[in-house]
Scaffold this active site. Sequence first.
Site, PDB file in Angstrom:
ATOM      1  N   GLY B 148       0.827  -1.188   0.000  1.00  0.00           N
ATOM      2  CA  GLY B 148       0.000   0.000   0.000  1.00  0.00           C
ATOM      3  C   GLY B 148       0.867   1.246   0.000  1.00  0.00           C
ATOM      4  CB  CYS B 149       0.115   4.701  -0.999  1.00  0.00           C
ATOM      5  SG  CYS B 149      -1.532   4.867  -0.273  1.00  0.00           S
ATOM      6  CE1 TYR B 150      -1.297   8.096   4.388  1.00  0.00           C
ATOM      7  CE2 TYR B 150      -3.132   6.596   4.129  1.00  0.00           C
ATOM      8  CZ  TYR B 150      -2.656   7.883   4.250  1.00  0.00           C
ATOM      9  OH  TYR B 150      -3.530   8.945   4.244  1.00  0.00           O
ATOM     10  CB  THR B 152       5.387   2.284   0.000  1.00  0.00           C
ATOM     11  OG1 THR B 152       4.761   1.150  -0.606  1.00  0.00           O
ATOM     12  CG2 THR B 152       6.688   2.602  -0.720  1.00  0.00           C
ATOM     13  CB  ALA B 153       5.606   6.655   2.760  1.00  0.00           C
TER      14      ALA B 153
END
Lengths: 342, 342, 342, 342
Positions: B148-150, B152-153
């Site tokens: 997911g995007c969150y 990953t960061a």
Amino acid sequence: MLSVGVVGGTGYTGLELLRLLAVHPGASLDVITSRGNAGTRVDKLFPGLRGFNDLIFTEPKAEVLSDCDVVFFSTPNGVAMSMVPELLKSGTRVIDLAADFRLKDPAVWKQWYGMEHTCPELLGEAVYGLPEVNRAAIKNAQLVACPGCYPTAIQLGFLPLIEQQIVDSSRLIADAKSGVSGAGRQASVANLLCEVSESFKAYGVNGHRHIPEIDQGLNAISSDRVNVTFTPHLTPMIRGIHATLYAELTADVDLQAVYESRYAEEAFVDVLPEGSHPDTRSVKGANVCRIAVHQAKGARHIVILSVIDNLVKGAAGQAIQNMNLMFDQPEQDGLVSVPFIP
Amino acid sequence: MLSVGVVGGTGYTGLELLRLLAVHPGASLDVITSRGNAGTRVDKLFPGLRGFNDLIFTEPKAEVLSDCDVVFFSTPNGVAMSMVPELLKSGTRVIDLAADFRLKDPAVWKQWYGMEHTCPELLGEAVYGLPEVNRAAIKNAQLVACPGCYPTAIQLGFLPLIEQQIVDSSRLIADAKSGVSGAGRQASVANLLCEVSESFKAYGVNGHRHIPEIDQGLNAISSDRVNVTFTPHLTPMIRGIHATLYAELTADVDLQAVYESRYAEEAFVDVLPEGSHPDTRSVKGANVCRIAVHQAKGARHIVILSVIDNLVKGAAGQAIQNMNLMFDQPEQDGLVSVPFIP
Amino acid sequence: MLSVGVVGGTGYTGLELLRLLAVHPGASLDVITSRGNAGTRVDKLFPGLRGFNDLIFTEPKAEVLSDCDVVFFSTPNGVAMSMVPELLKSGTRVIDLAADFRLKDPAVWKQWYGMEHTCPELLGEAVYGLPEVNRAAIKNAQLVACPGCYPTAIQLGFLPLIEQQIVDSSRLIADAKSGVSGAGRQASVANLLCEVSESFKAYGVNGHRHIPEIDQGLNAISSDRVNVTFTPHLTPMIRGIHATLYAELTADVDLQAVYESRYAEEAFVDVLPEGSHPDTRSVKGANVCRIAVHQAKGARHIVILSVIDNLVKGAAGQAIQNMNLMFDQPEQDGLVSVPFIP
Amino acid sequence: MLSVGVVGGTGYTGLELLRLLAVHPGASLDVITSRGNAGTRVDKLFPGLRGFNDLIFTEPKAEVLSDCDVVFFSTPNGVAMSMVPELLKSGTRVIDLAADFRLKDPAVWKQWYGMEHTCPELLGEAVYGLPEVNRAAIKNAQLVACPGCYPTAIQLGFLPLIEQQIVDSSRLIADAKSGVSGAGRQASVANLLCEVSESFKAYGVNGHRHIPEIDQGLNAISSDRVNVTFTPHLTPMIRGIHATLYAELTADVDLQAVYESRYAEEAFVDVLPEGSHPDTRSVKGANVCRIAVHQAKGARHIVILSVIDNLVKGAAGQAIQNMNLMFDQPEQDGLVSVPFIP
């Protein structure tokens, strides 16, 4: 591999040149100048360029720039004309993204830009860099004057009508809207986010510098006198120009066919299907002008919609298109990119 | 040339796949499906793709997709698991951008996603597609679950701290802010421009689906139990995630060196100089995570800033990075693009 | 009817004062100063005020301002302290929206603001204008120092926790996000629309001027030493602050009840129902702080969300609330306005 | 104190009615209906109204609404006409913010709105609620049809020219730009932030429902046939309409004087000094139309700039202005608010 220099690499058109040149297969960016940032690494000022650009901004010096095959000027108006004569003498070709060489008449230039032109003898030689009109001349030009952003969108929109002499050329209206990047990257109150976001306004209704350029360009291809009422507006977004053009038809023609045929061979002008409404994001980041034609039955006016990214087809992209032409590279080199949506 | 299929090409991650694949040197996009738009030309729905994509959306059919070397699913959660088993059987490799194969425990999956998993037997085989952690496994994977995007960061930001065991892993905080494209391209009131622009808010403070994913990922590499308090926020812009991470250091280390050394060989993680504040636009449109480390003298908490473009390193770009790895192509193929500024 | 003067009427807090005072039932705006715009009609610079304000900006002069009952300073830091002693001597009361009188210790002031304080003798007398803490003192104050925008949102959010001594006060985190108007109305590149829209970033992670103010305010009401890790961020919108606050609970309490009881009598602090996520637009244009409390079962951290309009409860509105208190007017006079949605 | 009902209180014009009525000195909001949200507290759906509104949405019922003195309809087109006859019979006066009663000819209505009108007998009786034209009739009206947002800005801009017969009325052009709130608060993909922010487009070039309304309004006051080419555009902001109007002058007049004299007595139309460029934020939240006149020497076209807040003077504010007139209250009651800048 072309050796390229950029004078004035910290404004938005300069920055866009850096973005596009970073992935150009036939060009090597060798010199970037900036008086205000000389000595600073480019990727320190613009971290987005980390990994793509390890140059250092330098003071602009003709003896250094003249080692380049081509030098772009993305400087405030009036800067290029002070260095261009020397560069041309040394054989370096020049592409100016500012207004210094756009107008043929130095008196008109002075009237609109408020300064004396310092090399009026080059105005005749300079080629107006709108490839869709001047492709042949551009190929041989030593000095190319890139069109302004509004003039690009407006001329490409009116071109087929003027060439075909099918409208009342004395009654043209160009109602154009620009994103804020068109105002440049200078410290100002007027373009703070808190001043321009969530608001819309016209400006320069009584006269804008792009008027003489549009007049010159359209009259050059017209038998009748062309008169355009031009109203620029500021719209709260970063990039994009949308020109809404009005004209009164004087002949019974298939407008859609006129446009499609005029631009059939043009890689960077896209005529949309009838009835389309191009949004500016459909060209964001891409070197393309999209045009839609509207002709309502029985209506007084036809309406032409023309959109570009002001920093690409309206500035840096068109400049590179010119470079490709001048150096006999494929016209699309470095300019094949998909618009950025969303 | 790889033959590629995309299931679900009308959402934002699907659209970004189309943008990136259009210029990928080693991949040919052959099939795009969309139940809702079957029969429509892709470039009619997305005029920005005119000239890059002349495909027509089709109904998703396993027998057609199985002719592809690899199929991306950019579909709502729960869709991929209904087709993946058949595709894998036919030898087609799959990269899922949704959540179907991210969690190892089907009970946890059901708890957070509200449906029974229909092929739990594949959860063990699926490789979590974070190349900076799982590169070797990804190369041989038949089925990759893109993070997911969150997550990953956040994981890239905490990774060096956890691996080195230099923080109190029970006291981690991830305060993350996302642009609105993370909410997808479905008709809704909540994400209308008039609802989310000019406003900022937290959401899901009591529990967000990315929590079990972050927990699973960080605990997998930690000897101590990792506990992260995660607060997602919506920020009024299109793209970008900014994770602000807090931790309490338990050892006396040179943090900057720890991060630089951890990511020295990673093409898509950029550790900024000490004291930097990465803005999300420095990664807009690019497959990169930029990280800055802040360690104030005598302060209780260190602060790590980690930014990505949620649609690129947080979704479509990372998916293509995985594809490159799976098919032994250079990891950067199709992913060399300069962030889009301004 | 109070006679009011405003020194520095062209910044965003000054402009907001003009907007609010224009409809205040008990105050008459008689003097507006601006060095840069002296001689210009206020409604020429701000056409939105046509019909509400026919004043002309004048040079700031103590002899003129001292005819006012109260003078607001919405000036850059360091300006107020040069005029305030004279005004106080003449009996005029002063409300400073800048930082000149917020800190009690002139050495700390010098450290963070980079200049010597010119009237340190007034620092003791100045009352910190947070009515929810200092209402009684404000009523009798001659000189009120309005709190900063971040400190308002953060202190109101932490207050009940500190007063009740129910958290580990050494481990507080304030992750705060501000709209761009907080950066003021000065010409700058950094706050151009093209620089800050469509992007999100942290800034001042290594130290922000609001830290000593928050420390001073919270320690004043705490028995234990309070330590706050404070990270400010810039979010792409005009108005609004969202503070996300983290703390570790040390007692078994009903948090919602603690907050509701603490603010039951406060007209300008609104405790939302449990589980709420206030968006900043719910306070846009209004003098209110909305707070939501999140306490997940078994979680390490509680999360408090606190939102204000930085120009209203974070500046001009709170200044008028202070004026109402100082002059025994109803505290809500001139401050009853519905938030501006959408 | 007037007893007021609002049918359809969850769209943007309904919500703006709630905002304005909350502080109206002579009106008491007693009934709010919403089919979709019946049973929900208004301030639960819109927390910004906490403290201003403790009503509960109810199902719309004529027997309840008929207890009100006046009922506003801020409903989709076609809803009001189903309830209005019954309300009028009971003596309740009605102000419709939708299009149901704007057009006099039911055939034209059907053509543009795609449904049969169910009470065409009321079309003659309905008064078009543009006070600057129909003030006397409005005072006695039982049923007022509030003008559309575009028609308000455009008619107020053209009015002096048509009344004075000083332009070629067959050649008028209205190039208008609207913020996104004009598109309403319905779930849709088209108006998601990610679809419309950072982009600009025209729409409905081939025909927009406001055309017959503008035609009807301007022809009613003109001796010559009026023909307007109307192009609406969507601009990426929440509120505001900017109409750029083009006409060819047929007489030698002092345009500025014509406009100033026409609107000298109008509280809600503000003619700016010559050469002004009103931005839409100068009317944000306020019930005012600002107009600037541009007449370049020797130019073919004059250019009129007319701006309003589409939700206030273009909808809810104008509706309240009508209510004040209908009930002999001061016309400005509840409408004295300073535009919201920044």
